[in-house]
Design an enzyme around this catalytic site. Structure first.
Site, PDB file in Angstrom:
ATOM      1  N   SER A  44     -14.663   0.547 -31.053  1.00  0.00           N
ATOM      2  CA  SER A  44     -15.405  -0.472 -31.790  1.00  0.00           C
ATOM      3  C   SER A  44     -14.611  -1.766 -31.721  1.00  0.00           C
ATOM      4  CB  SER A  44     -15.554  -0.042 -33.254  1.00  0.00           C
ATOM      5  OG  SER A  44     -15.928  -1.151 -34.048  1.00  0.00           O
ATOM      6  N   HIS A  67     -18.886  -0.676 -24.500  1.00  0.00           N
ATOM      7  CA  HIS A  67     -19.818  -1.653 -23.916  1.00  0.00           C
ATOM      8  C   HIS A  67     -19.917  -1.445 -22.401  1.00  0.00           C
ATOM      9  CE1 HIS A  67     -18.243  -4.057 -27.501  1.00  0.00           C
ATOM     10  NE2 HIS A  67     -19.543  -3.986 -27.742  1.00  0.00           N
TER      11      HIS A  67
HETATM   12  P1  AMP Z   1     -21.701  -4.420 -30.622  1.00  0.00           P
HETATM   13  O1  AMP Z   1     -21.037  -5.396 -29.692  1.00  0.00           O
HETATM   14  O2  AMP Z   1     -20.743  -3.690 -31.502  1.00  0.00           O
HETATM   15  O3  AMP Z   1     -22.878  -5.014 -31.354  1.00  0.00           O
HETATM   16  O4  AMP Z   1     -22.307  -3.290 -29.684  1.00  0.00           O
HETATM   17  C1  AMP Z   1     -23.150  -3.616 -28.614  1.00  0.00           C
HETATM   18  C2  AMP Z   1     -23.687  -2.343 -28.018  1.00  0.00           C
HETATM   19  O5  AMP Z   1     -22.603  -1.525 -27.585  1.00  0.00           O
HETATM   20  C3  AMP Z   1     -24.503  -1.502 -29.013  1.00  0.00           C
HETATM   21  O6  AMP Z   1     -25.589  -0.902 -28.329  1.00  0.00           O
HETATM   22  C4  AMP Z   1     -23.493  -0.479 -29.452  1.00  0.00           C
HETATM   23  O7  AMP Z   1     -24.087   0.717 -29.912  1.00  0.00           O
HETATM   24  C5  AMP Z   1     -22.741  -0.239 -28.155  1.00  0.00           C
HETATM   25  N1  AMP Z   1     -21.436   0.353 -28.460  1.00  0.00           N
HETATM   26  C6  AMP Z   1     -20.505  -0.110 -29.332  1.00  0.00           C
HETATM   27  N2  AMP Z   1     -19.467   0.750 -29.393  1.00  0.00           N
HETATM   28  C7  AMP Z   1     -19.748   1.775 -28.551  1.00  0.00           C
HETATM   29  C8  AMP Z   1     -19.073   2.977 -28.177  1.00  0.00           C
HETATM   30  N3  AMP Z   1     -17.890   3.309 -28.687  1.00  0.00           N
HETATM   31  N4  AMP Z   1     -19.674   3.786 -27.275  1.00  0.00           N
HETATM   32  C9  AMP Z   1     -20.898   3.475 -26.750  1.00  0.00           C
HETATM   33  N5  AMP Z   1     -21.580   2.358 -27.055  1.00  0.00           N
HETATM   34  C10 AMP Z   1     -21.010   1.516 -27.951  1.00  0.00           C
END
Ligand code: AMP
Length: 283
Positions: A185, A37
């Site tokens: 993640s 993030h």
């Molecule tokens: P989330 O909170 O999991 O819904 O993710 C929010 C944003 O962060 C989304 O655009 C995801 O693709 C991005 N994101 C999550 N994990 C990663 C990662 N390991 N590397 C880059 N971006 C990420």
């Protein structure tokens, strides 16, 4: 940094930035922030004057048997991470603010939402497209930053942005990984130590296939088989597919166009996704 919970206050605050001709960057998230993030935040800060992060665990993208109620949350920690990372506005609405009682209008994505995660999570991308469209309208950013880890999400959002003529630039930021390769993640926190070790099979499989691709292998079945060998140690492989980078349909063999090798797998009861882009060298 300002933490804001209502759309009205968000609009008032951003109106000032916009009238000063500031370029607004936006990174939507579900919180429990990690370096993935923060890479979106860094990319936004590099390109924009004002960076907005949203934290909203969106109920409409979770299926009835998914982890909405247990999704990891730690707002105070997230708030500090955002402040330290130079976020200007943290937008953290509650569910009622985003979905008032009479809410009944959804964004319905098309073919790109059908394969891969779409096949196993019915309604997921409808929920994603709807909340992303709403957040776009609330923030009205110039540029939005998404992570490559959610490759299909990026594709669906890009298509929606084009199809609905939203005046927003979409930037995809490369996946940030732990030093051993596991894609970061929020759900990694569900993993026990033993599961965490076995989860490595996912990135190892993807990297092994990417190595063979770099060495010249272009046969789709062979590339999938290489990744598949590593993935024996996961508890349940949901999909392992090499798809065309634009259509997300099964890639034609031999590869002649950019493709993406995508995985979703359960380790214990945790569902993890990851991918690598197999881009052909420019002639
Ligand atoms: P989330 O909170 O999991 O819904 O993710 C929010 C944003 O962060 C989304 O655009 C995801 O693709 C991005 N994101 C999550 N994990 C990663 C990662 N390991 N590397 C880059 N971006 C990420």
């Amino acid at each position: 940094m300002q933490t804001i919970t209502t759309v009205a206050e968000l609009r008032r605050t951003l109106a000032k930035a916009r009238s000063a001709d500031k370029r607004v960057g936006f990174a939507p998230t579900m919180g429990y922030l990690h370096d993935g993030h923060l890479a979106l935040v860094a990319a936004s800060r590099a390109q924009c004057d004002v960076t907005v992060v949203s934290i909203f665990v969106n109920p409409t993208q979770f299926g009835p048997n998914e982890d909405l109620s247990t999704y990891p949350r730690d707002f105070l920690r997230d708030e500090k991470l955002c402040r330290d990372a130079g976020v200007a506005i943290l937008f953290a609405p509650d569910a009622q603010e985003v979905y008032p009682t009479q809410f009944e209008t959804f964004v319905d994505p098309g073919e790109l939402a059908k394969p891969l995660c779409g096949a196993f999570r019915p309604g997921h991308f409808r929920g994603v497209a709807t909340v992303v469209c709403k957040l776009f309208n609330m923030v009205q950013p110039d540029v939005v930053f998404f992570g490559q880890k959610d490759f299909q999400q990026c594709a669906v959002v890009r298509r929606m942005t084009n199809d609905l003529n939203l005046p927003i630039e979409i930037v995809t930021v490369p996946t940030v990984r732990e030093p051993d390769g596991l894609a970061m993640s929020s759900r990694n926190r569900y993993l026990s130590e033993e599961e965490r070790r076995r989860a490595l099979a996912i990135s190892r499989g993807l990297f092994a296939a990417a190595d063979e691709f770099r060495s010249g292998e272009r046969n789709v079945e062979k590339l999938v088989a290489i990744a598949s060998r590593h993935l024996k140690t996961v508890d349940r492989l949901q999909y392992l597919e090499l798809v065309d980078g634009d259509t997300l349909k099964t890639a034609d063999s031999p590869l002649r166009r950019p493709a993406v090798l995508c995985v979703a797998a359960y380790v214990g009861s945790t569902r993890l996704i990851d991918n690598v882009i197999l881009a052909l060298p420019t002639p």
